[in-house]
Design a protein around this motif. Structure first.
Motif, PDB file in Angstrom:
ATOM      1  N   LYS A 256       0.852  -1.172   0.000  1.00  9.50           N
ATOM      2  CA  LYS A 256       0.000   0.000   0.000  1.00  9.50           C
ATOM      3  C   LYS A 256       0.897   1.234   0.000  1.00  9.50           C
ATOM      4  O   LYS A 256       2.004   1.196   0.557  1.00  9.50           O
ATOM      5  CB  LYS A 256      -0.820  -0.037   1.307  1.00  9.50           C
ATOM      6  N   CYS A 257       0.434   2.332  -0.584  1.00  7.89           N
ATOM      7  CA  CYS A 257       1.254   3.540  -0.615  1.00  7.89           C
ATOM      8  C   CYS A 257       1.574   3.981   0.817  1.00  7.89           C
ATOM      9  O   CYS A 257       0.670   4.218   1.618  1.00  7.89           O
ATOM     10  CB  CYS A 257       0.515   4.658  -1.349  1.00  7.89           C
ATOM     11  N   PRO A 258       2.861   4.075   1.168  1.00  9.37           N
ATOM     12  CA  PRO A 258       3.206   4.415   2.548  1.00  9.37           C
ATOM     13  C   PRO A 258       2.770   5.827   2.941  1.00  9.37           C
ATOM     14  O   PRO A 258       2.515   6.095   4.115  1.00  9.37           O
ATOM     15  CB  PRO A 258       4.722   4.269   2.580  1.00  9.37           C
TER      16      PRO A 258
ATOM     17  N   GLU B 152      -6.047  12.411  -0.953  1.00  7.55           N
ATOM     18  CA  GLU B 152      -6.186  11.499  -2.085  1.00  7.55           C
ATOM     19  C   GLU B 152      -4.813  11.292  -2.691  1.00  7.55           C
ATOM     20  O   GLU B 152      -4.015  12.221  -2.782  1.00  7.55           O
ATOM     21  CB  GLU B 152      -7.097  12.119  -3.156  1.00  7.55           C
ATOM     22  N   HIS B 153      -4.573  10.079  -3.162  1.00  7.90           N
ATOM     23  CA  HIS B 153      -3.276   9.768  -3.758  1.00  7.90           C
ATOM     24  C   HIS B 153      -3.106  10.477  -5.112  1.00  7.90           C
ATOM     25  O   HIS B 153      -3.842  10.205  -6.042  1.00  7.90           O
ATOM     26  CB  HIS B 153      -3.161   8.255  -3.928  1.00  7.90           C
ATOM     27  N   VAL B 154      -2.160  11.393  -5.189  1.00  7.54           N
ATOM     28  CA  VAL B 154      -1.801  12.059  -6.455  1.00  7.54           C
ATOM     29  C   VAL B 154      -0.284  12.052  -6.526  1.00  7.54           C
ATOM     30  O   VAL B 154       0.378  12.337  -5.533  1.00  7.54           O
ATOM     31  CB  VAL B 154      -2.243  13.551  -6.487  1.00  7.54           C
TER      32      VAL B 154
ATOM     33  N   TYR C   6       3.997   7.043  -6.648  1.00  7.85           N
ATOM     34  CA  TYR C   6       4.537   8.045  -5.734  1.00  7.85           C
ATOM     35  C   TYR C   6       3.415   8.947  -5.225  1.00  7.85           C
ATOM     36  O   TYR C   6       2.399   9.119  -5.885  1.00  7.85           O
ATOM     37  CB  TYR C   6       5.647   8.873  -6.414  1.00  7.85           C
ATOM     38  N   HIS C   7       3.590   9.519  -4.054  1.00 10.09           N
ATOM     39  CA  HIS C   7       2.561  10.356  -3.429  1.00 10.09           C
ATOM     40  C   HIS C   7       3.155  11.757  -3.237  1.00 10.09           C
ATOM     41  O   HIS C   7       4.085  11.944  -2.453  1.00 10.09           O
ATOM     42  CB  HIS C   7       2.167   9.728  -2.087  1.00 10.09           C
ATOM     43  N   PHE C   8       2.628  12.710  -3.985  1.00  7.93           N
ATOM     44  CA  PHE C   8       3.080  14.105  -3.932  1.00  7.93           C
ATOM     45  C   PHE C   8       3.181  14.588  -2.474  1.00  7.93           C
ATOM     46  O   PHE C   8       2.301  14.297  -1.660  1.00  7.93           O
ATOM     47  CB  PHE C   8       2.047  14.954  -4.680  1.00  7.93           C
TER      48      PHE C   8
HETATM   49 ZN   LIG Z   1      -0.574   7.543  -1.558  1.00 11.00          ZN
END
Ligand SMILES: [Zn+2]
Ligand SMILES: [Zn+2]
Length: 324
Positions: A193-195, A236-238, A284-286
């Motif tokens: 999952k996105c950390p 939100e994931h961007v 990647y998560h800004f």
């Molecule tokens: Zn994320």
């Protein structure tokens, strides 16, 4: 009592040594340049810089001509007069593979025609506008031949590396993805999952939350490298600013201003850097990281890459919220 803290998901450490801590005093941080006489970024001095690459004026994007400058602008983007990299470098003829051509772009984004302006005093509209300029300029440079990464950052105050007091940001476009970002991307790829999404979930109701709105959180990270370090993360994931709608940019601008206002109210003569972290990889998560310049990296940090931070992030948040 000190603690060695590990980064959320990277193999990086910092030392939280609160016994060394005290609130930053004016003596430690003083030096934000305020003099405007002869400033080349001020309105009226446009002919003292190279021609602008983009001039934002009343909703239009214009360019300076040689010997002819646009006046009455809102934001002015100019080539750095002492560029770290340049598109006009000569081909390197050395057979040594460690030597690369110093190719790239180095631009200064003058955020306001007025010298004394500070982001914490910007209106909602001006913050939105600045965020739109950031999106435009990043998208412009990422599409240039040979550019692999666009670094966008702001230095405010001599202690944070700014040589001029007039409010500005900078952009350096480089021909490779920085290894530190590559390392992060590799670490993220190995996770389910996105950390950063996990960090948002974890910190949104923690003692390290500074503020939030419907789209972003501002937190003092568990593993803060420096006193009062703050991260801004979208809920939100961007992955990249190019994916931000104007509505999201307005929300980001308000959050950034709010974070800086709190720092400004807490730290006398605030000097800081903020850096935008983003990648082309969708995983990647800004994020934006703000680091006040209240301490300097010394021998231990340079020897180990482990930072000693004298103010625990939980205490930093208390101080920041006290100032409401
Ligand atoms: Zn994320
Ligand atoms: Zn100025």
């Amino acid at each position: 009592m000190s603690e060695i803290r590990k980064h959320y998901f990277l193999d990086e450490y910092c030392i939280i040594a609160s016994d060394r801590g005290k609130r930053p005093s004016a003596a430690e941080a003083r030096d934000v340049g305020r003099a405007s006489s002869g400033c080349v970024f001020c309105q009226g001095n446009e002919d003292r810089t190279p021609p602008a690459t983009a001039v934002y004026k009343g909703g239009e994007i214009l360019r300076d001509g040689e010997g002819q400058r646009v006046s009455g602008w809102d934001v002015r983007c100019i080539p750095n007069m002492f560029p770290a990299l340049s598109p006009d470098t000569e081909e390197v003829s050395s057979p040594d593979p460690e030597i690369m051509q110093g190719y790239g772009f180095h631009e200064v984004i003058v955020e306001s025609p007025r010298h004394e302006d500070r982001l914490n005093l910007f209106s909602d509209e001006k913050m939105l506008f600045l965020m739109q300029v950031y999106r435009d300029r990043v998208m412009y440079y990422r599409s240039r031949d040979g550019v692999r990464y666009v670094s966008l950052f702001k230095n405010l105050g001599k202690k944070a590396g700014a040589s001029l007091g007039h409010t500005h940001s900078q952009l350096i476009a480089i021909p490779f993805v920085p290894p530190s970002l590559q390392k992060e991307i590799r670490a993220i790829e190995g996770l389910d999952k996105c950390p950063y999404c996990v960090i948002v979930e974890k910190e949104i109701d923690s003692q390290r939350l500074v503020c939030r709105n419907q789209d972003f959180v501002v937190i003092a990270p568990f593993c803060s490298k420096v006193p009062y370090e703050l991260w801004i993360l979208p809920l939100e994931h961007v992955n990249h600013i190019s994916g931000f709608s104007d509505r999201l940019l307005l929300s980001l601008g308000k959050c950034l201003r709010s974070a800086i206002s709190r720092l400004d109210a807490t730290i006398p003569e605030l000097a800081y850097n903020y850096m935008i972290f983003q990648a082309e990889e969708p995983d990647y998560h800004f994020n934006i990281r703000i680091q006040p310049a209240t301490s300097i990296a010394a021998g231990f940090e340079k020897n180990t890459d482990i930072h000693i931070n004298s103010i625990p992030p939980e205490l930093a948040v208390k101080h920041l919220l006290d100032r409401e």
